[in-house]
Design a protein around this motif. Structure first.
Motif, PDB file in Angstrom:
ATOM      1  N   GLY A 119       0.789  -1.227   0.000  1.00 42.50           N
ATOM      2  CA  GLY A 119       0.000   0.000   0.000  1.00 42.50           C
ATOM      3  C   GLY A 119       0.813   1.265   0.000  1.00 42.50           C
ATOM      4  N   LYS A 120       2.149   1.152  -0.062  1.00 44.07           N
ATOM      5  CA  LYS A 120       2.989   2.354  -0.042  1.00 44.07           C
ATOM      6  C   LYS A 120       3.611   2.670  -1.405  1.00 44.07           C
ATOM      7  CE  LYS A 120       4.348   2.614   4.835  1.00 44.07           C
ATOM      8  NZ  LYS A 120       3.947   3.999   5.053  1.00 44.07           N
ATOM      9  N   THR A 174      -4.392   4.015  -1.632  1.00 45.90           N
ATOM     10  CA  THR A 174      -4.156   4.369  -0.234  1.00 45.90           C
ATOM     11  C   THR A 174      -3.649   5.801  -0.108  1.00 45.90           C
ATOM     12  OG1 THR A 174      -1.828   3.667  -0.226  1.00 45.90           O
ATOM     13  CG2 THR A 174      -3.498   1.968   0.222  1.00 45.90           C
ATOM     14  N   GLU A 175      -3.689   6.318   1.122  1.00 45.19           N
ATOM     15  CA  GLU A 175      -3.175   7.662   1.380  1.00 45.19           C
ATOM     16  C   GLU A 175      -1.691   7.759   1.050  1.00 45.19           C
ATOM     17  OE1 GLU A 175      -3.987   9.167   5.233  1.00 45.19           O
ATOM     18  OE2 GLU A 175      -6.167   9.128   5.004  1.00 45.19           O
ATOM     19  N   SER A 202      -2.155   0.594  -8.778  1.00 44.64           N
ATOM     20  CA  SER A 202      -2.188   0.558  -7.309  1.00 44.64           C
ATOM     21  C   SER A 202      -1.922  -0.836  -6.767  1.00 44.64           C
ATOM     22  CB  SER A 202      -3.535   1.082  -6.798  1.00 44.64           C
ATOM     23  OG  SER A 202      -4.614   0.329  -7.330  1.00 44.64           O
ATOM     24  N   THR A 257      -4.789  -3.195  -5.160  1.00 47.81           N
ATOM     25  CA  THR A 257      -5.496  -2.805  -3.935  1.00 47.81           C
ATOM     26  C   THR A 257      -6.207  -1.480  -4.153  1.00 47.81           C
ATOM     27  OG1 THR A 257      -3.640  -1.530  -3.051  1.00 47.81           O
ATOM     28  CG2 THR A 257      -3.676  -3.887  -2.565  1.00 47.81           C
ATOM     29  N   SER A 258      -7.082  -1.145  -3.237  1.00 51.17           N
ATOM     30  CA  SER A 258      -7.675   0.196  -3.265  1.00 51.17           C
ATOM     31  C   SER A 258      -6.570   1.225  -3.067  1.00 51.17           C
ATOM     32  CB  SER A 258      -8.718   0.332  -2.161  1.00 51.17           C
ATOM     33  OG  SER A 258      -9.779  -0.579  -2.350  1.00 51.17           O
TER      34      SER A 258
END
Length: 576
Positions: free
Chosen positions: A235-236, A283-284, A277, A280-281
């Motif tokens: 997610g990063k 992320t911030e 991404s 995944t959804s």
């Protein structure tokens, strides 16, 4: 380490060029400006000075020279940053110096992942004909596979393990690499008989892998990723960003898709301003990373309801971080891969051109969600926006598209926001007057750093007690004790040697300041007068406590005479 080598490396790496290799900069006046990578920056706050070879963020305060930037950006030691910059400039670090520092675990993991990437890539083109045929069947060229460093994991339990052991990597480190499973106490390859996708960070280092199963009858998961390490956190990262970041900056917007093959199709189809991404959804952390290169994001997800919901969620999150967000709509049966393959580049470009901003998309939504709930989604997204102007512009857009008054919208924002934001802004506002109280001390230090002659006069004619402001006094003491004539000519060296972060950030602030209209000699005289005023006030206090002390009275007489001589031809403004 030989100081001459450090100086040679520094002189061979222009800070603007180095910073631009990590993030885009724009020329603004005599400086360069960009999105700061050291905090969640939505407005360009990072300034880079080419003449001074230094950087400074005027939001988070981070400052330094070319070594500091690389250290902080890549989380490296000074020696690791030195080696990286030396390699960039083609400068050899002597063996005697290399052996003094043992590689960090991060360095060793990077070597393992780089070796694994090369092993997988070699396998693809030497032993992976079925995989190349599979890619060809999906209309993806070998050139794209080479460019994006795709590979093939052999259908073997220990092919990668044995290869890395031959390269000299320790078993304990391989166990921590996330590339191997543990079967009855023995390490075995985690990826077997899979098409391999190396995952890079935005500076091009391989930090993880994704693998797609090739056997359609397999009961294994279609995609698996290597587990998290100190190099990689799910997610990063954004897949492909290391290849497309400059195209994104040039185009002024990014296309965000979900999966590996969506990205491969976009990249091969000429849409080089794309990222994925990683399934995944959004992320911030990914939005923060993307915001370094653009403030416009186009969500390009699957055309089915689930894909639209994910695109909407990502777009609202982008909106909450101050980015402009648009949603590209595809027919329900298509994803970006199939649409581009079947309909072609022109058709996708038409969809991009027709993309609706997230506010308009929600306003024109024909689903079952009531308008007030859709408005709430937008207000929830912009509630935390720090930029009041952006927030007001979005509220006005909501007002126009939904037909609701701005008063009602702002009223709802105020009712649901609570008092917390006002409290969080208060400390910064309170701290400013303390600096302005001693503005002449600030001006004096800024002017003294402009040339050697002024600095020498400052160092020889004052002592630390001339400075009332503690940070200014500490900076003066540091400069007098450590700064050389070369440092004043090349201030980046000063920043590199300062361990005290508070002083380093303050010095960087001063070095970026421009006070051409002020005269150094006049400010120096003003500081001396202020010191004399304080000394006279202190003598008055001591005389009040001991009125019979003749020596104090004599001392005051002499100091008063000095004060009169200093102020005889000086007209100054009392700042008390």
């Amino acid at each position: 380490m030989d100081r001459n080598i450090i100086e040679q490396v520094k002189q061979s790496n222009d800070i603007v060029e180095v910073v631009q290799s990590y993030l885009p900069l724009k020329h603004v006046g005599s400086n360069w400006r960009g999105i700061c990578p050291f905090h969640n920056d939505t407005n360009p706050s990072l300034y880079v000075s080419q003449p001074k070879q230094m950087f400074k963020c005027f939001a988070c305060g981070k400052a330094g020279n070319v070594f500091t930037f690389v250290q902080d950006y890549e989380k490296l030691t000074f020696f690791e940053a030195l080696k990286k910059l030396a390699q960039r400039a083609g400068i050899a670090i002597p063996d005697s110096d290399r052996t003094k520092t043992i590689s960090t675990k991060r360095d060793q993991l990077l070597q393992i992942y780089t070796t694994a990437r090369d092993f997988f890539t070699a396998n693809l083109f030497e032993h992976g004909k079925p995989v190349l045929d599979y890619l060809k069947g999906r209309s993806l060229s070998p050139e794209t596979a080479r460019t994006l460093e795709l590979g093939y994991a052999l259908n073997s339990e220990k092919a990668l393990l044995n290869h890395l052991l031959k390269e000299g990597h320790s078993v304990s480190l391989l166990r921590d690499s996330g590339l191997f499973g543990n079967y009855s106490g023995n390490l075995v390859d985690f990826f077997r008989n899979r098409l391999m996708f190396p995952i890079h960070n935005n500076i091009g280092e391989v930090i993880a892998f994704g693998g797609r199963v090739l056997d359609p009858e397999s009961n294994l998961g279609k995609y698996v990723n290597s587990s998290g390490t100190e190099l990689y956190t799910k997610g990063k990262e954004l897949y492909g960003l290391f290849k497309t970041k400059y195209e994104i900056s040039k185009a002024g917007f990014a296309l965000v898709c979900e999966g590996y093959f969506d990205f491969l199709r976009l990249y091969e189809g000429g849409f080089r301003n794309s990222v994925a991404s990683l399934g995944t959804s959004l992320t911030e952390d990914q939005i923060f990373l993307l915001s370094r290169y653009t403030h416009r994001v186009y969500m390009l997800y699957d055309g089915d309801p689930a894909g639209i919901r994910s695109a909407l969620r990502g777009a609202l999150m982008c909106l909450s971080k101050g980015l402009e967000a648009f949603i590209i709509e595809l027919p329900g049966k298509h994803d970006p891969d199939t649409f581009l393959l079947e309909k072609g580049q022109d058709a996708l470009q038409e969809r991009i051109d027709a993309a609706r901003g997230v506010v308009r998309f929600l306003a024109e939504d024909e689903g079952k969600t009531p308008p007030n709930e859709r408005i709430d989604q937008i207000l929830d997204a912009i509630r935390g926006l720090r930029d009041a102007i952006k927030r007001e512009l979005i509220v006005k857009e909501v007002s126009e598209t939904f037909g609701v008054s701005t008063n009602a919208l702002f009223s709802k924002l105020r009712r649901t926001s609570g008092p917390a934001p006002e409290r969080t802004e208060q400390p910064a506002a309170v701290s400013l007057p303390a600096l302005e109280e001693h503005s002449e001390e600030r001006y004096l230090l800024i002017l003294a750093l402009k040339d050697e002659e002024s600095f020498n006069e400052l160092a020889t004619s004052l002592t630390p007690d001339y400075f009332n402001n503690r940070p200014y006094r500490d900076l003066y003491k540091y400069l007098v004790a450590n700064a050389t004539a070369t440092d004043i000519r090349e201030p980046a060296a000063l920043l590199g040697n300062m361990e005290n972060k508070e002083l380093r950030d303050l010095l960087a602030d001063f070095l970026f300041a421009d006070l051409q209209e002020l005269d150094f000699s006049a400010i120096l005289k003003q500081v001396k007068i202020r010191k004399t005023q304080r000394d006279l006030a202190e003598l008055d206090r001591r005389i009040s406590a001991d009125p019979q002390n003749l020596s104090l009275l004599e001392e005051k007489k002499k100091l008063s005479d000095t004060y009169r001589r200093m102020t005889r031809k000086v007209v100054h403004r009392i700042l008390y």
